[in-house]
Every structure is written in C-alpha cells, then in structure tokens.
Write a protein that holds these residues in place. Structure first.
Motif, PDB file in Angstrom:
ATOM      1  N   GLN A 100       0.825  -1.202   0.000  1.00 25.90           N
ATOM      2  CA  GLN A 100       0.000   0.000   0.000  1.00 25.90           C
ATOM      3  C   GLN A 100       0.862   1.256   0.000  1.00 25.90           C
ATOM      4  OE1 GLN A 100      -2.497  -0.574   3.400  1.00 25.90           O
ATOM      5  NE2 GLN A 100      -3.938  -1.861   2.291  1.00 25.90           N
ATOM      6  N   TYR A 101       1.956   1.237   0.754  1.00 24.18           N
ATOM      7  CA  TYR A 101       2.836   2.395   0.859  1.00 24.18           C
ATOM      8  C   TYR A 101       3.549   2.678  -0.465  1.00 24.18           C
ATOM      9  CZ  TYR A 101       6.607   5.373   2.601  1.00 24.18           C
ATOM     10  OH  TYR A 101       7.489   6.405   2.799  1.00 24.18           O
ATOM     11  N   CYS A 102       3.949   1.634  -1.168  1.00 24.74           N
ATOM     12  CA  CYS A 102       4.766   1.781  -2.375  1.00 24.74           C
ATOM     13  C   CYS A 102       3.967   1.702  -3.673  1.00 24.74           C
ATOM     14  CB  CYS A 102       5.851   0.716  -2.387  1.00 24.74           C
ATOM     15  SG  CYS A 102       6.998   0.849  -1.016  1.00 24.74           S
ATOM     16  N   ALA A 103       2.662   1.715  -3.592  1.00 16.18           N
ATOM     17  CA  ALA A 103       1.837   1.527  -4.792  1.00 16.18           C
ATOM     18  C   ALA A 103       2.115   2.571  -5.869  1.00 16.18           C
ATOM     19  CB  ALA A 103       0.367   1.542  -4.418  1.00 16.18           C
ATOM     20  N   GLY A 104       2.368   3.799  -5.491  1.00 17.61           N
ATOM     21  CA  GLY A 104       2.581   4.850  -6.487  1.00 17.61           C
ATOM     22  C   GLY A 104       4.034   5.225  -6.679  1.00 17.61           C
ATOM     23  N   ALA A 105       4.947   4.447  -6.147  1.00 14.82           N
ATOM     24  CA  ALA A 105       6.367   4.781  -6.234  1.00 14.82           C
ATOM     25  C   ALA A 105       6.902   4.560  -7.649  1.00 14.82           C
ATOM     26  CB  ALA A 105       7.167   3.939  -5.251  1.00 14.82           C
ATOM     27  N   GLN A 106       7.888   5.354  -8.038  1.00 14.85           N
ATOM     28  CA  GLN A 106       8.494   5.190  -9.361  1.00 14.85           C
ATOM     29  C   GLN A 106       9.294   3.899  -9.435  1.00 14.85           C
ATOM     30  OE1 GLN A 106      10.765   8.748 -10.061  1.00 14.85           O
ATOM     31  NE2 GLN A 106       9.110   9.654 -11.240  1.00 14.85           N
ATOM     32  N   ASN A 107      10.012   3.557  -8.380  1.00 17.48           N
ATOM     33  CA  ASN A 107      10.772   2.311  -8.348  1.00 17.48           C
ATOM     34  C   ASN A 107      10.239   1.477  -7.191  1.00 17.48           C
ATOM     35  OD1 ASN A 107      12.676   0.255  -8.152  1.00 17.48           O
ATOM     36  ND2 ASN A 107      14.297   1.574  -8.924  1.00 17.48           N
ATOM     37  N   PHE A 108       9.392   0.517  -7.508  1.00 18.44           N
ATOM     38  CA  PHE A 108       8.670  -0.263  -6.508  1.00 18.44           C
ATOM     39  C   PHE A 108       9.608  -1.014  -5.578  1.00 18.44           C
ATOM     40  CE2 PHE A 108       6.582  -4.194  -5.156  1.00 18.44           C
ATOM     41  CZ  PHE A 108       5.495  -3.663  -4.491  1.00 18.44           C
ATOM     42  N   TRP A 109      10.612  -1.703  -6.123  1.00 11.27           N
ATOM     43  CA  TRP A 109      11.468  -2.557  -5.296  1.00 11.27           C
ATOM     44  C   TRP A 109      12.365  -1.746  -4.372  1.00 11.27           C
ATOM     45  CZ3 TRP A 109       9.674  -7.004  -4.578  1.00 11.27           C
ATOM     46  CH2 TRP A 109       8.963  -7.654  -5.572  1.00 11.27           C
ATOM     47  N   VAL A 110      12.820  -0.583  -4.817  1.00  8.45           N
ATOM     48  CA  VAL A 110      13.611   0.284  -3.944  1.00  8.45           C
ATOM     49  C   VAL A 110      12.734   0.780  -2.797  1.00  8.45           C
ATOM     50  CG1 VAL A 110      14.853   2.482  -3.809  1.00  8.45           C
ATOM     51  CG2 VAL A 110      15.208   0.968  -5.762  1.00  8.45           C
ATOM     52  N   CYS A 111      11.507   1.130  -3.098  1.00 11.15           N
ATOM     53  CA  CYS A 111      10.573   1.586  -2.074  1.00 11.15           C
ATOM     54  C   CYS A 111      10.308   0.482  -1.052  1.00 11.15           C
ATOM     55  CB  CYS A 111       9.277   2.051  -2.719  1.00 11.15           C
ATOM     56  SG  CYS A 111       8.051   2.658  -1.547  1.00 11.15           S
ATOM     57  N   VAL A 112      10.107  -0.744  -1.518  1.00  6.87           N
ATOM     58  CA  VAL A 112       9.852  -1.869  -0.606  1.00  6.87           C
ATOM     59  C   VAL A 112      11.070  -2.113   0.276  1.00  6.87           C
ATOM     60  CG1 VAL A 112       9.484  -4.368  -0.497  1.00  6.87           C
ATOM     61  CG2 VAL A 112       8.115  -2.988  -2.047  1.00  6.87           C
ATOM     62  N   ASP A 113      12.274  -2.063  -0.315  1.00  4.78           N
ATOM     63  CA  ASP A 113      13.503  -2.215   0.474  1.00  4.78           C
ATOM     64  C   ASP A 113      13.596  -1.163   1.567  1.00  4.78           C
ATOM     65  OD1 ASP A 113      14.916  -4.419  -0.198  1.00  4.78           O
ATOM     66  OD2 ASP A 113      16.338  -3.395  -1.523  1.00  4.78           O
ATOM     67  N   THR A 114      13.357   0.082   1.197  1.00  3.80           N
ATOM     68  CA  THR A 114      13.413   1.185   2.161  1.00  3.80           C
ATOM     69  C   THR A 114      12.360   1.010   3.243  1.00  3.80           C
ATOM     70  OG1 THR A 114      14.167   2.636   0.394  1.00  3.80           O
ATOM     71  CG2 THR A 114      13.337   3.694   2.390  1.00  3.80           C
ATOM     72  N   TYR A 115      11.171   0.621   2.856  1.00  2.00           N
ATOM     73  CA  TYR A 115      10.080   0.424   3.822  1.00  2.00           C
ATOM     74  C   TYR A 115      10.442  -0.666   4.828  1.00  2.00           C
ATOM     75  CZ  TYR A 115       5.452  -0.423   5.744  1.00  2.00           C
ATOM     76  OH  TYR A 115       4.386  -0.572   6.598  1.00  2.00           O
ATOM     77  N   GLU A 116      11.005  -1.763   4.327  1.00  2.00           N
ATOM     78  CA  GLU A 116      11.360  -2.868   5.235  1.00  2.00           C
ATOM     79  C   GLU A 116      12.482  -2.484   6.194  1.00  2.00           C
ATOM     80  OE1 GLU A 116      12.098  -6.164   2.631  1.00  2.00           O
ATOM     81  OE2 GLU A 116       9.982  -6.727   2.614  1.00  2.00           O
ATOM     82  N   ARG A 117      13.447  -1.680   5.718  1.00  2.00           N
ATOM     83  CA  ARG A 117      14.522  -1.230   6.619  1.00  2.00           C
ATOM     84  C   ARG A 117      13.998  -0.290   7.690  1.00  2.00           C
ATOM     85  NH1 ARG A 117      17.909   1.459   2.928  1.00  2.00           N
ATOM     86  NH2 ARG A 117      17.400   0.209   1.148  1.00  2.00           N
ATOM     87  N   GLN A 118      13.017   0.545   7.350  1.00  2.00           N
ATOM     88  CA  GLN A 118      12.473   1.502   8.303  1.00  2.00           C
ATOM     89  C   GLN A 118      11.526   0.872   9.305  1.00  2.00           C
ATOM     90  OE1 GLN A 118      10.687   4.542   5.924  1.00  2.00           O
ATOM     91  NE2 GLN A 118      12.637   5.495   5.396  1.00  2.00           N
ATOM     92  N   HIS A 119      10.867  -0.206   8.941  1.00  2.00           N
ATOM     93  CA  HIS A 119       9.833  -0.814   9.774  1.00  2.00           C
ATOM     94  C   HIS A 119      10.196  -2.222  10.229  1.00  2.00           C
ATOM     95  CE1 HIS A 119       7.655   2.330   7.555  1.00  2.00           C
ATOM     96  NE2 HIS A 119       7.036   2.486   8.705  1.00  2.00           N
ATOM     97  N   LYS A 120      11.403  -2.396  10.752  1.00  2.00           N
ATOM     98  CA  LYS A 120      11.823  -3.714  11.238  1.00  2.00           C
ATOM     99  C   LYS A 120      11.183  -4.031  12.552  1.00  2.00           C
ATOM    100  CE  LYS A 120      16.061  -4.626   8.900  1.00  2.00           C
ATOM    101  NZ  LYS A 120      17.442  -4.987   9.000  1.00  2.00           N
TER     102      LYS A 120
END
Length: 57
Positions: free
Chosen positions: A37-57
């Motif tokens: 849901q957070y990365c749905a509109g991101a330009q680079n989906f996988w980078v956004c998912v990586d960043t999200y996972e690092r921030q929300h451990k």
C-alpha cells in the motif's frame, strides 16, 4: 469493450505482482501488505519496498 480490456489488463498486472515476486537469486519474496500500500505509487517499486522494510523492522 474498452472498460473490459482495461479491467483485464489491471487484473493481470495485479496477479503478476503477487505471483512473480522473485528476487534475483530466484527465491520467492513476501511483500507485506502495508509495504504494498505504501509503495503503490512509487516510481521504483522494489527500492521503495527495500526502504520500507529497513524503516519498519
């Protein structure tokens, strides 16, 4: 007919994100629903998912 074609295209795209989410090593990866849901509109989906996972451990 255009609406039907758009619906089919959107459904196939959604299915591909769920069933073909593999890393470069060939292992399946689990993407949390919140990250999707957070990365749905991101330009680079996988980078956004990586960043999200690092921030929300």
């Amino acid at each position: 007919m255009k609406k039907f074609a758009m619906f089919i295209t959107a459904a196939l795209l959604a299915i591909s994100f769920n069933s073909l989410a593999y890393t470069l090593s060939g292992t399946p990866t689990q993407i949390p629903k919140d990250a999707m849901q957070y990365c749905a509109g991101a330009q680079n989906f996988w980078v956004c998912v990586d960043t999200y996972e690092r921030q929300h451990k």
